[in-house]
Enzyme design. Structure first.
Site, PDB file in Angstrom:
ATOM      1  N   ASP A 354       0.919  -1.205  -0.295  1.00 31.35           N
ATOM      2  CA  ASP A 354       0.039  -0.179   0.017  1.00 31.35           C
ATOM      3  C   ASP A 354       0.903   1.339   0.043  1.00 31.35           C
ATOM      4  O   ASP A 354       2.144   1.075  -0.342  1.00 31.35           O
ATOM      5  CB  ASP A 354      -1.089   0.064   1.218  1.00 31.35           C
ATOM      6  CG  ASP A 354      -2.245   0.675   0.948  1.00 31.35           C
ATOM      7  OD1 ASP A 354      -2.192   1.881   1.232  1.00 31.35           O
ATOM      8  OD2 ASP A 354      -3.314  -0.060   0.854  1.00 31.35           O
ATOM      9  N   ASP A 355       0.154   2.408   0.403  1.00 32.21           N
ATOM     10  CA  ASP A 355       0.947   3.450   0.548  1.00 32.21           C
ATOM     11  C   ASP A 355       2.244   3.595   1.185  1.00 32.21           C
ATOM     12  O   ASP A 355       2.516   2.802   2.239  1.00 32.21           O
ATOM     13  CB  ASP A 355       0.088   4.404   1.178  1.00 32.21           C
ATOM     14  CG  ASP A 355       0.213   6.154   1.035  1.00 32.21           C
ATOM     15  OD1 ASP A 355       1.248   6.335   0.277  1.00 32.21           O
ATOM     16  OD2 ASP A 355      -0.510   6.974   1.299  1.00 32.21           O
ATOM     17  N   ARG A 431      -5.798  16.289   3.821  1.00 29.38           N
ATOM     18  CA  ARG A 431      -4.541  15.490   3.997  1.00 29.38           C
ATOM     19  C   ARG A 431      -3.288  15.932   3.351  1.00 29.38           C
ATOM     20  O   ARG A 431      -2.868  14.940   2.752  1.00 29.38           O
ATOM     21  CB  ARG A 431      -5.085  14.056   3.408  1.00 29.38           C
ATOM     22  CG  ARG A 431      -4.374  12.878   4.020  1.00 29.38           C
ATOM     23  CD  ARG A 431      -4.683  11.459   3.311  1.00 29.38           C
ATOM     24  NE  ARG A 431      -4.448  10.660   3.981  1.00 29.38           N
ATOM     25  CZ  ARG A 431      -3.688   9.456   3.470  1.00 29.38           C
ATOM     26  NH1 ARG A 431      -3.577   9.143   2.332  1.00 29.38           N
ATOM     27  NH2 ARG A 431      -3.383   8.251   4.201  1.00 29.38           N
ATOM     28  N   ASP A 466      -6.314   4.872  -5.445  1.00 29.30           N
ATOM     29  CA  ASP A 466      -6.827   5.795  -4.606  1.00 29.30           C
ATOM     30  C   ASP A 466      -7.111   7.100  -4.867  1.00 29.30           C
ATOM     31  O   ASP A 466      -6.631   7.707  -5.796  1.00 29.30           O
ATOM     32  CB  ASP A 466      -5.849   5.553  -3.179  1.00 29.30           C
ATOM     33  CG  ASP A 466      -6.767   5.634  -2.118  1.00 29.30           C
ATOM     34  OD1 ASP A 466      -7.883   6.175  -1.857  1.00 29.30           O
ATOM     35  OD2 ASP A 466      -6.001   5.396  -0.912  1.00 29.30           O
ATOM     36  N   ASP A 536     -13.112   2.656   5.059  1.00 28.70           N
ATOM     37  CA  ASP A 536     -11.768   2.465   5.588  1.00 28.70           C
ATOM     38  C   ASP A 536     -12.087   1.911   7.130  1.00 28.70           C
ATOM     39  O   ASP A 536     -11.246   1.715   8.026  1.00 28.70           O
ATOM     40  CB  ASP A 536     -11.007   3.767   5.920  1.00 28.70           C
ATOM     41  CG  ASP A 536     -10.262   4.173   4.695  1.00 28.70           C
ATOM     42  OD1 ASP A 536      -9.954   3.314   3.809  1.00 28.70           O
ATOM     43  OD2 ASP A 536      -9.851   5.374   4.546  1.00 28.70           O
TER      44      ASP A 536
HETATM   45  C1  DGJ Z   1      -7.195   5.435   2.038  1.00 25.91           C
HETATM   46  C2  DGJ Z   1      -7.379   4.158   1.666  1.00 25.91           C
HETATM   47  O1  DGJ Z   1      -8.813   3.923   1.864  1.00 25.91           O
HETATM   48  C3  DGJ Z   1      -6.529   3.117   2.615  1.00 25.91           C
HETATM   49  O2  DGJ Z   1      -7.049   1.612   2.369  1.00 25.91           O
HETATM   50  C4  DGJ Z   1      -4.999   3.479   2.350  1.00 25.91           C
HETATM   51  O3  DGJ Z   1      -4.812   2.840   1.177  1.00 25.91           O
HETATM   52  C5  DGJ Z   1      -4.663   4.707   2.435  1.00 25.91           C
HETATM   53  N1  DGJ Z   1      -5.541   5.690   1.550  1.00 25.91           N
HETATM   54  C6  DGJ Z   1      -3.348   4.891   2.119  1.00 25.91           C
HETATM   55  O4  DGJ Z   1      -3.049   6.274   2.418  1.00 25.91           O
END
Ligand code: DGJ
Length: 722
Positions: A354-355, A431, A466, A536
């Protein structure tokens, strides 16, 4: 399924297996809507085609019930199209011109063209039906055949009319919420006036999704439920600013309810140059007299066959692992390797980073925009990690957020003009990030090249795309003054084009749409992504409500959910591993916990549950969904998925906060064959055999689940099956 032109009536009859939709040309050459509902035995049964009149048609002026109304004349309800001509005329009168029936590979289409009575402005109304679904699609294309520009101020895919409810009423169901609580079911009576569902955020939004259902409420007050009742419903395929408005008027004496769906006219404008055309998003709509359960099943089937990209439809969606929750931005080769080893032992098929893997991305304050691998975290690039993941028998997936940029990034330092902004105004961060203006072709091209080479140089099977903030200050100073308000639409089209190009260049890659959870879920994005992230909020109990709402409108095949750590990071709720699995197994399954901290016995349980999931996922992803007990109504929730041939099913039962002394409900199944004998396993006792009739009429009792957050999964198989 068929589309017929009835010359005697100068009308079109669109029929699906169980429904019909009728409109025709009126005496004054306008297009009038006549009927939308159950399919009837004879063409002459339909209002407008036989002795019955359509109650919406009040006078010869064509007030109300215009199939696609231009704003003008005595039309005071929501118009489908509003324009200003070059000479400042703002009156649009659309009259019938011609039609064409088109036969495609798996659909029949109808194109009816209307045009303004004076200006050379045409609107082509397109309809499509398929043999294997009751869903009808419609959209409109505005074509400027003149030599002066036309300004479009409002453009709907179409307007739908419900039959007048007489003494009864309609009730609106829609899905709304916020970050961490998307897709919650809302219901309200329709009264005189207008209710607007919309996004003005530049993306579909976590607050609302472009889906609606209206059920008929009898004079006694009872409306549709999961199994019975008339429901008219629809969903719009648009991932930018959208609007659905439901309007009831009583002009002059009959209640008339109309639904308009299309591009949100708020801050919208389109400068339609000579010989250019503008196409609205597609509105997919349907009708059933078998309640909300059937609404969902119709939509799931339609999405599984005609919306989701065909490429991966024949393969089950994979079990994935994602370390975002436990690791956040600290994506290091060493720890990812350890996580991958554990994930593989659990039976995970797709390992996702992921990120945090790129640029200076140690937190959310920097790095977005710089899509090069961070040398401190992955010193030799992604290659070694990908190879290792492959050697463990898993595919590799990666997170990106292409449309966003941190001001603290090399890309922003180089191209500060690439973000939306107004001159002499603040660029509001959310953000810590700004939004790239995908209306710009140079921005699209840049992103295509960056992502294309990422996919070219690395063996990546899946991309999680995303989008973590809404748009503000939607300025594009370089654009011509008359094109300034096109950004909302152009950037959505830019996103679609970019994704389509990447899909074409890399057909082996599957894609997930994510937007701070479920902020970009709609039929537009589902046409080009294989799965979506719904929220989330990964708490398994909260998720039941989110999943209930989501599955009303969207297919479980695309709905991913992760099994994460307990107590949950958001609400501190403690739940068993089995409960977390059962909640997540009702769609695409992921694991998102800190699995390095899970004790060996939990790894073993996880492995067993992943194995069970693989046995039933074809039912969850492609079967018929029945919501048996809603989490909104008591201490239990129960959902079943039945294979289309009724030979196999799976039932999930989960308890919520139990109150001592309350009876344990008996859960009656649905959708089975009454005479078929089924083997039923997973009741806490040994396997039993019962007929479909017994399972549906008498049901199953779950005494062993009489405590908070208990759960079970029951497999049901026709005993003739091996
Ligand atoms: C928001 C997403 O919904 C999460 O699952 C994750 O990927 C974060 N962003 C990462 O910044």
């Amino acid at each position: 399924m068929s589309i017929t032109y009835l010359a005697d009536n100068n009308a079109w009859l669109i029929e699906t297996t169980s429904t019909a939709y009728v409109f025709g040309v009126s005496e004054n050459n306008s297009l009038f809507h006549y009927y939308w509902g159950s399919r009837l035995p004879h063409a002459s049964d339909y209002p407008g085609l036989g002795p019955l009149k359509n109650q919406h048609i009040y006078d010869k002026g064509g007030i109300a019930a215009l199939e696609y109304a231009g704003w003008g004349g005595l039309n005071f309800t929501e118009p489908a199209l509003k324009v200003t001509f070059a000479d400042n005329v703002r009156d649009l009168v659309l009259v019938y011109q011609d039609y064409k029936i088109v036969n495609g590979k798996d659909f029949t289409g109808l194109e009816v063209t209307v045009k303004d009575t004076y200006f050379p402005l045409q609107v082509k109304l397109s309809y499509r039906v398929f043999a294997d679904t009751d869903i009808i699609e419609r959209w409109a294309t505005v074509i400027n055949q003149g030599d002066t520009p036309v300004r479009i101020e409002q453009a709907m895919a179409g307007t739908l009319f419900l039959p007048s409810p007489g003494e009864g009423n309609y009730r609106l169901t829609h899905l709304a919420g916020r970050w961490g609580a998307e897709f919650l079911l809302n219901q309200m009576p329709i009264t005189d006036g207008k209710k607007t569902l919309e996004s003005r955020r530049g993306h579909t939004s976590n607050q609302a999704t472009p889906w609606f259902a209206l059920d008929y409420v009898q004079p006694s007050g009872s409306g549709a439920d999961e199994d019975q009742g008339q429901v008219w419903f629809g969903a719009l395929g648009w991932s930018g600013n959208w609007v659905i408005s439901v309007e009831q008027t009583t002009y002059p004496v009959v209640k008339s309810v109309q639904i308009s769906a299309g591009i949100n006219p708020f801050d919208f404008g389109w400068h339609l140059k000579p010989l250019q055309s503008f196409k609205t998003p597609v509105l997919s709509f349907g009708y059933t007299n078998q309640g909300f359960g059937e609404v969902s099943r119709l939509l799931h089937r339609y999405q599984n066959r005609h919306i989701l990209p065909a490429k991966f439809l024949d393969t089950p969606r994979p079990v994935l692992y994602n370390s975002w929750e436990p690791i956040r931005f600290d994506v290091r080769e060493e720890s990812q390797i350890k996580l991958a080893e554990r994930a593989a032992r659990m039976g995970v098929e797709l390992f996702v980073v992921d990120d945090g893997w790129f640029g200076a991305r140690d937190n959310d304050r920097a790095g977005l925009g710089d899509w090069t691998v961070s040398p401190s975290k992955l010193p030799e690039g992604l290659g070694p990690l990908i190879n290792y993941v492959h050697s463990l028998g898993m595919q590799f997936g990666l997170w990106v957020e292409p449309e966003m940029i941190n001001p603290d990034s090399d890309l922003y330092r180089e191209h500060p003009d690439w973000v939306y902004h107004f001159p002499n105004r603040a660029r509001t961060e959310s953000r810590n990030q700004l939004v790239l203006n995908l209306s710009r072709l140079d921005v699209q091209e840049y992103l295509f090249n960056v992502l294309d080479s990422l996919l070219e140089n690395n063996d990546i099977a899946y991309i999680k795309w995303d989008y973590n903030r809404s748009v503000s200050e939607p300025g594009w100073p370089e654009a011509a003054p008359e094109e300034q308000r096109e950004v909302w639409v152009r950037s959505t089209l830019g996103f679609y084009t970019l994704l389509d190009r990447l899909r074409e260049a890399h057909p082996g890659v599957s894609w997930e749409s994510c937007s701070s959870g479920g902020g970009r879920v709609d039929l537009g994005v589902l046409r080009r992504t294989d799965q979506v992230w719904t929220s989330d909020n990964t708490d398994p109990y909260d998720r039941l409500f989110i999943q209930e709402g989501y599955t009303l409108g969207y297919t479980p095949r695309a709905m991913y959910s992760w099994v994460v750590d307990s107590p949950h990071w958001l609400g501190k709720r403690e739940t068993s591993l089995a409960y977390r699995f059962h909640s997540s197994m009702m769609g695409g399954l992921g694991i998102g916990g800190h699995i390095l901290n899970w004790p060996e016995e939990e790894i073993a349980t996880a492995r067993e549950m992943v194995g069970q999931y693989k046995q039933i996922r074809h039912l969850v992803q492609d079967g018929l969904l029945y919501r048996l007990l809603s989490p909104r109504h008591g201490s239990y929730t129960a959902v079943s998925y039945v294979r289309e041939d009724r030979q196999e099913a799976v039932l999930f039962v989960l308890t919520l906060g139990r109150r001592l002394g309350l009876a344990v409900p008996r859960i009656r199944l649905k959708g089975l064959e009454p005479a078929t004998l089924y083997r039923v396993g997973g009741l806490g006792t040994s396997q039993i055999t019962l007929s479909g009739a017994a399972l549906m009429e008498h049901g199953l009792s779950f005494e062993h689940l009489a405590y908070d957050f208990a759960s079970t999964m029951v497999q049901i198989k026709a005993s003739a099956m091996s």
